[in-house]
Design an enzyme around this catalytic site. Sequence first.
Site: not given
Length: 197
Positions: A14, A126, A132, A143, A163, A166
């Site tokens: 991002k 993930r 998140t 993250r 964060n 994606h």
Amino acid sequence: MQLPKEEKTFVMVKPDGVQKGLIGEIIKRFEQRDLKIVALQMFQASLEEVDGHYPKDEKWIRRLGEKTLATYEKSGRNIDDVEKDFGTTDLAKVGVTVRGWLITYVASSPMVKMVVQGVHAVDMVRKLVGPTMPSLAEVGTIRGDYSTDSAISANVEKRAVFNLAHASETPEEAAHEIEYWFGKQPIFTYKRFGVDA
Ligand code: GDP
Ligand code: MG
């Protein structure tokens, strides 16, 4: 014997990930876990394009609102605080608001999109990206190591939580997102040295 499941998933670095100089670090995390980058490009998406990327169905939007409330509750706040910040306690409306902030943020600046392939790639990626909310992301995840934003400040400042990346959450989301962002572009096939037979 059943072979392990080879999958493809979609990742976007991002705007904050690109601006923090983390493109290489993020790709490295996938490659060191024997995942393979099979498509890669820097791009800047329009608001319309990003709007088509994030689901619009009621269930997804409500889930975003519920997640927002859950984040408030985890930090000792409640639905009254949601009302103060969002002007409503209707979680579907909260979801629409957060989705709008997210679209503005994601379309604001260049990003890097990629398709990542490997065994259980959706779950693996993930796990490497982390949950998140940066404060809940374990050290060792992307993250957890590099993002420090707080949902509370993001909501007060009326913007999405920054964060870094994606990553598709399910194989269905991955299939939609790969087709959406790479439908007209090649996805490559090659063997990873020492990984693929
Ligand atoms: P992800 O799959 O982990 O990115 O999370 P989601 O699909 O639930 O949400 C999409 C994005 O919306 C997140 O990555 C955040 O940038 C943003 N977001 C999610 N929840 C909240 C929230 O409660 N408040 C704000 N301001 N942004 C949020
Ligand atoms: Mg998501």
